[in-house]
Design an enzyme around this catalytic site. Structure first.
Site, PDB file in Angstrom:
ATOM      1  N   HIS A   1       0.841  -1.200   0.000  1.00 30.95           N
ATOM      2  CA  HIS A   1       0.000   0.000   0.000  1.00 30.95           C
ATOM      3  C   HIS A   1       0.883   1.260   0.000  1.00 30.95           C
ATOM      4  O   HIS A   1       0.611   2.226  -0.713  1.00 30.95           O
ATOM      5  CB  HIS A   1      -0.882   0.063   1.256  1.00 30.95           C
ATOM      6  CG  HIS A   1      -1.914  -1.009   1.379  1.00 30.95           C
ATOM      7  ND1 HIS A   1      -2.032  -1.811   2.494  1.00 30.95           N
ATOM      8  CD2 HIS A   1      -2.905  -1.409   0.537  1.00 30.95           C
ATOM      9  CE1 HIS A   1      -3.048  -2.644   2.336  1.00 30.95           C
ATOM     10  NE2 HIS A   1      -3.591  -2.432   1.159  1.00 30.95           N
TER      11      HIS A   1
ATOM     12  N   LYS B   1     -16.900  -7.036   6.598  1.00 32.32           N
ATOM     13  CA  LYS B   1     -15.696  -7.776   6.994  1.00 32.32           C
ATOM     14  C   LYS B   1     -15.452  -7.497   8.472  1.00 32.32           C
ATOM     15  O   LYS B   1     -15.765  -6.423   8.954  1.00 32.32           O
ATOM     16  CB  LYS B   1     -14.485  -7.252   6.227  1.00 32.32           C
ATOM     17  CG  LYS B   1     -14.471  -7.577   4.749  1.00 32.32           C
ATOM     18  CD  LYS B   1     -13.136  -7.125   4.145  1.00 32.32           C
ATOM     19  CE  LYS B   1     -13.125  -7.189   2.642  1.00 32.32           C
ATOM     20  NZ  LYS B   1     -11.916  -6.552   2.071  1.00 32.32           N
TER      21      LYS B   1
ATOM     22  N   ARG C   1      -2.185  -6.041  -8.412  1.00 33.44           N
ATOM     23  CA  ARG C   1      -1.089  -6.962  -8.118  1.00 33.44           C
ATOM     24  C   ARG C   1      -0.923  -8.006  -9.203  1.00 33.44           C
ATOM     25  O   ARG C   1       0.106  -8.130  -9.818  1.00 33.44           O
ATOM     26  CB  ARG C   1      -1.322  -7.661  -6.766  1.00 33.44           C
ATOM     27  CG  ARG C   1      -0.969  -6.796  -5.599  1.00 33.44           C
ATOM     28  CD  ARG C   1      -1.540  -7.330  -4.336  1.00 33.44           C
ATOM     29  NE  ARG C   1      -2.981  -7.188  -4.339  1.00 33.44           N
ATOM     30  CZ  ARG C   1      -3.739  -7.311  -3.280  1.00 33.44           C
ATOM     31  NH1 ARG C   1      -3.209  -7.633  -2.125  1.00 33.44           N
ATOM     32  NH2 ARG C   1      -5.033  -7.144  -3.352  1.00 33.44           N
TER      33      ARG C   1
HETATM   34  P1  ADP Z   1      -9.762  -3.609  -0.523  1.00 40.26           P
HETATM   35  O1  ADP Z   1     -10.454  -4.295   0.611  1.00 40.26           O
HETATM   36  O2  ADP Z   1     -10.482  -2.426  -1.089  1.00 40.26           O
HETATM   37  O3  ADP Z   1      -9.191  -4.515  -1.588  1.00 40.26           O
HETATM   38  P2  ADP Z   1      -7.080  -3.347   0.386  1.00 40.26           P
HETATM   39  O4  ADP Z   1      -6.626  -2.620   1.602  1.00 40.26           O
HETATM   40  O5  ADP Z   1      -6.901  -4.825   0.376  1.00 40.26           O
HETATM   41  O6  ADP Z   1      -8.544  -2.905   0.202  1.00 40.26           O
HETATM   42  O7  ADP Z   1      -6.374  -2.739  -0.893  1.00 40.26           O
HETATM   43  C1  ADP Z   1      -6.510  -1.397  -1.259  1.00 40.26           C
HETATM   44  C2  ADP Z   1      -5.884  -1.188  -2.621  1.00 40.26           C
HETATM   45  O8  ADP Z   1      -4.478  -1.427  -2.530  1.00 40.26           O
HETATM   46  C3  ADP Z   1      -6.388  -2.114  -3.721  1.00 40.26           C
HETATM   47  O9  ADP Z   1      -6.407  -1.400  -4.921  1.00 40.26           O
HETATM   48  C4  ADP Z   1      -5.356  -3.196  -3.769  1.00 40.26           C
HETATM   49  O10 ADP Z   1      -5.296  -3.814  -5.049  1.00 40.26           O
HETATM   50  C5  ADP Z   1      -4.108  -2.396  -3.482  1.00 40.26           C
HETATM   51  N1  ADP Z   1      -3.034  -3.223  -2.924  1.00 40.26           N
HETATM   52  C6  ADP Z   1      -3.089  -4.049  -1.865  1.00 40.26           C
HETATM   53  N2  ADP Z   1      -1.911  -4.662  -1.653  1.00 40.26           N
HETATM   54  C7  ADP Z   1      -1.065  -4.218  -2.626  1.00 40.26           C
HETATM   55  C8  ADP Z   1       0.279  -4.489  -2.993  1.00 40.26           C
HETATM   56  N3  ADP Z   1       1.004  -5.389  -2.334  1.00 40.26           N
HETATM   57  N4  ADP Z   1       0.798  -3.828  -4.040  1.00 40.26           N
HETATM   58  C9  ADP Z   1       0.034  -2.955  -4.744  1.00 40.26           C
HETATM   59  N5  ADP Z   1      -1.245  -2.670  -4.468  1.00 40.26           N
HETATM   60  C10 ADP Z   1      -1.799  -3.282  -3.433  1.00 40.26           C
END
Ligand code: ADP
Length: 163
Positions: free
Chosen positions: A17, A41, A90
């Protein structure tokens, strides 16, 4: 001036992130991180805890702010007067869902554009769920999250008897 929102659960925020935040902050004039208050969730961290962690991690980014939101992302973006939604991609596994969301958002809010940043290869496997799972088995998560986040994950797991 282009203002973008980067929405997500951030439960907890990972280095993946942070990589997206760092890169998006250089592309857009202002970046608002939208922390989703997701009732369906069961998060490890409350929305306020997630906001606090992100505020701590972005304190050296003058054009980044952190806000919580509930409800439709497009309504949040409109309220904040943002024109762009940033999402991280990803792997192909993310693609189908992200495409569906972006297309739906375009239908309901034509003035917003979704911009995808492809993940840094270093973090392409990394997710909040993986971090929580490794931590729950007492694995080393120091390369995935910052030290304060690591300490807070450990403290949550101790409070919950290890899970
Ligand atoms: P959500 O529940 O909306 O998927 P997340 O916190 O899991 O929320 O992810 C928020 C955003 O960050 C999403 O667009 C996700 O694809 C991106 N993201 C999560 N992990 C990574 C990573 N390792 N590298 C790049 N982007 C990421």
């Amino acid at each position: 001036m282009t203002r973008a929102v980067y929405p997500g659960s951030f439960d907890p925020v990972t280095n993946g992130h942070m990589d997206i935040i760092d890169r998006a902050s250089k592309i857009f004039d202002e970046l608002i991180i939208g922390v989703l208050l997701n009732q369906s969730k069961k998060p490890m961290f409350s929305v306020d805890e997630r906001v606090n962690l992100l505020e701590h991690l972005t304190e050296n980014y003058p054009n980044v702010t952190v806000k919580k939101f509930d409800g439709l992302l497009v309504d949040f973006a409109h309220k904040e007067d943002a024109r762009v939604i940033v999402r991280g991609l990803r792997a192909v596994t993310d693609f189908e869902y992200e495409l569906q969301m972006a297309q739906t958002n375009k239908v309901i809010a034509d003035d917003l554009e979704t911009v995808f940043l492809t993940t840094n290869l270093k973090y392409s496997y990394l997710s909040s769920s993986i971090v929580k799972e490794i931590a729950s088995y007492d694995g080393d998560i120091r390369q995935f999250v910052d030290p304060q986040t690591e300490a807070e994950i450990r403290s949550k797991l101790n409070d919950n008897g290890g899970k």
